[in-house]
Scaffold this motif. Structure first.
Motif, PDB file in Angstrom:
ATOM      1  N   GLU A  43     -75.777 -30.461-102.407  1.00 29.36           N
ATOM      2  CA  GLU A  43     -75.405 -31.871-102.579  1.00 29.36           C
ATOM      3  C   GLU A  43     -74.417 -32.079-103.722  1.00 29.36           C
ATOM      4  O   GLU A  43     -73.950 -33.196-103.955  1.00 29.36           O
ATOM      5  CB  GLU A  43     -76.653 -32.723-102.811  1.00 29.36           C
ATOM      6  CG  GLU A  43     -77.416 -32.413-104.092  1.00 29.36           C
ATOM      7  CD  GLU A  43     -78.475 -31.353-103.896  1.00 29.36           C
ATOM      8  OE1 GLU A  43     -79.346 -31.221-104.770  1.00 29.36           O
ATOM      9  OE2 GLU A  43     -78.418 -30.643-102.868  1.00 29.36           O
ATOM     10  N   LEU A  44     -74.096 -31.010-104.463  1.00 30.00           N
ATOM     11  CA  LEU A  44     -73.160 -31.121-105.577  1.00 30.00           C
ATOM     12  C   LEU A  44     -71.752 -30.792-105.100  1.00 30.00           C
ATOM     13  O   LEU A  44     -71.454 -29.644-104.770  1.00 30.00           O
ATOM     14  CB  LEU A  44     -73.568 -30.169-106.706  1.00 30.00           C
ATOM     15  CG  LEU A  44     -72.710 -30.220-107.968  1.00 30.00           C
ATOM     16  CD1 LEU A  44     -72.791 -31.597-108.613  1.00 30.00           C
ATOM     17  CD2 LEU A  44     -73.138 -29.152-108.947  1.00 30.00           C
TER      18      LEU A  44
ATOM     19  N   ALA B 133     -64.440 -35.160-115.357  1.00 27.16           N
ATOM     20  CA  ALA B 133     -65.017 -36.351-114.735  1.00 27.16           C
ATOM     21  C   ALA B 133     -66.500 -36.126-114.456  1.00 27.16           C
ATOM     22  O   ALA B 133     -66.923 -35.009-114.147  1.00 27.16           O
ATOM     23  CB  ALA B 133     -64.274 -36.680-113.446  1.00 27.16           C
ATOM     24  N   GLN B 134     -67.285 -37.169-114.542  1.00 22.54           N
ATOM     25  CA  GLN B 134     -68.733 -37.055-114.383  1.00 22.54           C
ATOM     26  C   GLN B 134     -69.201 -37.255-112.945  1.00 22.54           C
ATOM     27  O   GLN B 134     -70.301 -36.840-112.586  1.00 22.54           O
ATOM     28  CB  GLN B 134     -69.438 -38.071-115.289  1.00 22.54           C
ATOM     29  CG  GLN B 134     -69.176 -37.840-116.767  1.00 22.54           C
ATOM     30  CD  GLN B 134     -69.609 -36.456-117.229  1.00 22.54           C
ATOM     31  OE1 GLN B 134     -70.752 -36.050-117.026  1.00 22.54           O
ATOM     32  NE2 GLN B 134     -68.684 -35.715-117.836  1.00 22.54           N
ATOM     33  N   THR B 135     -68.364 -37.891-112.126  1.00 22.66           N
ATOM     34  CA  THR B 135     -68.736 -38.137-110.739  1.00 22.66           C
ATOM     35  C   THR B 135     -67.538 -37.867-109.841  1.00 22.66           C
ATOM     36  O   THR B 135     -66.387 -37.842-110.294  1.00 22.66           O
ATOM     37  CB  THR B 135     -69.174 -39.596-110.510  1.00 22.66           C
ATOM     38  OG1 THR B 135     -68.055 -40.477-110.755  1.00 22.66           O
ATOM     39  CG2 THR B 135     -70.324 -39.969-111.448  1.00 22.66           C
ATOM     40  N   PHE B 136     -67.807 -37.677-108.556  1.00 21.64           N
ATOM     41  CA  PHE B 136     -66.717 -37.464-107.610  1.00 21.64           C
ATOM     42  C   PHE B 136     -65.859 -38.730-107.494  1.00 21.64           C
ATOM     43  O   PHE B 136     -64.633 -38.650-107.320  1.00 21.64           O
ATOM     44  CB  PHE B 136     -67.265 -37.082-106.235  1.00 21.64           C
ATOM     45  CG  PHE B 136     -66.192 -36.643-105.271  1.00 21.64           C
ATOM     46  CD1 PHE B 136     -65.750 -35.334-105.272  1.00 21.64           C
ATOM     47  CD2 PHE B 136     -65.622 -37.542-104.388  1.00 21.64           C
ATOM     48  CE1 PHE B 136     -64.757 -34.919-104.396  1.00 21.64           C
ATOM     49  CE2 PHE B 136     -64.629 -37.142-103.508  1.00 21.64           C
ATOM     50  CZ  PHE B 136     -64.193 -35.825-103.510  1.00 21.64           C
ATOM     51  N   THR B 137     -66.487 -39.882-107.587  1.00 22.76           N
ATOM     52  CA  THR B 137     -65.738 -41.144-107.541  1.00 22.76           C
ATOM     53  C   THR B 137     -64.717 -41.204-108.675  1.00 22.76           C
ATOM     54  O   THR B 137     -63.564 -41.619-108.466  1.00 22.76           O
ATOM     55  CB  THR B 137     -66.708 -42.334-107.656  1.00 22.76           C
ATOM     56  OG1 THR B 137     -67.607 -42.321-106.549  1.00 22.76           O
ATOM     57  CG2 THR B 137     -65.944 -43.653-107.654  1.00 22.76           C
ATOM     58  N   GLU B 138     -65.122 -40.776-109.863  1.00 25.01           N
ATOM     59  CA  GLU B 138     -64.200 -40.765-110.993  1.00 25.01           C
ATOM     60  C   GLU B 138     -63.093 -39.731-110.784  1.00 25.01           C
ATOM     61  O   GLU B 138     -61.935 -39.970-111.134  1.00 25.01           O
ATOM     62  CB  GLU B 138     -64.961 -40.462-112.281  1.00 25.01           C
ATOM     63  CG  GLU B 138     -64.103 -40.605-113.547  1.00 25.01           C
ATOM     64  CD  GLU B 138     -64.888 -40.324-114.815  1.00 25.01           C
ATOM     65  OE1 GLU B 138     -64.266 -40.368-115.895  1.00 25.01           O
ATOM     66  OE2 GLU B 138     -66.101 -40.056-114.723  1.00 25.01           O
ATOM     67  N   CYS B 139     -63.444 -38.584-110.207  1.00 27.99           N
ATOM     68  CA  CYS B 139     -62.434 -37.572-109.878  1.00 27.99           C
ATOM     69  C   CYS B 139     -61.359 -38.150-108.968  1.00 27.99           C
ATOM     70  O   CYS B 139     -60.158 -37.968-109.192  1.00 27.99           O
ATOM     71  CB  CYS B 139     -63.090 -36.385-109.170  1.00 27.99           C
ATOM     72  SG  CYS B 139     -64.033 -35.274-110.211  1.00 27.99           S
TER      73      CYS B 139
END
Length: 229
Positions: A148-149, A180-186
């Motif tokens: 899930e990562l 970045a801490q999340t995929f959304t931020e990436c």
């Protein structure tokens, strides 16, 4: 244990109208398909994408690769466990017998390999990404993480080589939103850099015409505008 009953390849067309190979592997739980598509440009050290040559489809038909899937590869994989990915790949590499997969074709070998992986995932009742995560974790690699990562994405922002009408030697220039801490931020970081780069290139008098990839994967080709004077 599941077993591969058959492997079948055929020719299909990609978004550029170029012939590609599609492989289907049937195991005891049912069929799974994989289409193997390669890019417009390949490096001199890459594995060989086997093409037919001649006049049909500008020499880019893949009838020879299809024949290899339906013949030697299908015979070699019949009865094998689709979940043993390493053994399947090793069998095909040894069957090919060349350092660059030039006899059977990397498109034939990889297409059959992916079709078998999909069959194994279907047999286990898991999505393909989960199956691949388990295979990777089984190697003991320290980078392996839970399924899930999501990995940090690499985003293509400048094109050269065969993807662009310019004299830039490098095929792709990519940015990595590390930290970045999340995929959304990436995704946000990559998009902002992408559009900021377009603005900078425009101010410097450089072209921001898209590369040759599909519209969902447009990249700016850094070519200087011709003078109109």
């Amino acid at each position: 244990m599941a077993a591969i009953e058959s492997v079948h390849g055929r020719q299909v067309l990609d978004s550029r109208g170029t012939r590609r190979l599609r492989s289907r592997s049937r195991s005891t739980p049912g069929p799974a398909a994989s289409r193997r598509c390669l890019g417009a440009s390949t490096g001199e050290y890459e594995a060989v994408e086997l093409r037919d040559g001649g006049d049909e489809y500008g020499g880019k038909a893949v009838g020879r690769a299809v024949a290899n899937v339906n013949g030697e590869i299908a015979d070699a994989l019949k009865g094998a466990d689709p979940a043993d990915q390493a053994a399947l790949d090793r069998t095909m590499i040894e069957l090919d017998g060349t350092p660059n997969k030039g006899r059977l074709g990397a498109n034939a070998i990889l297409g059959a390999s992916l079709a078998a992986a999909k069959a194994a995932a279907a047999d286990a009742g898991k999505p393909l990404y989960d199956h691949f995560a388990e295979l990777y974790a089984a190697t003991g690699a320290k980078e392996a993480g839970p399924a899930e990562l999501l990995p940090v994405p690499m985003m293509n922002v400048l094109n050269g080589g065969a993807h662009a009408d310019n004299a830039v030697d490098f095929q792709e220039f990519m940015v990595v939103p590390a930290g970045a801490q999340t995929f959304t931020e990436c995704l946000r970081m990559g998009a902002e850099v992408y559009h900021s780069l377009k603005s900078i290139l425009s101010k410097k008098g450089l072209s921001t015409g898209g590369g040759t990839r599909a519209a969902s994967h447009r990249t700016w080709s850094p070519t200087r505008r011709r003078s109109t004077s």
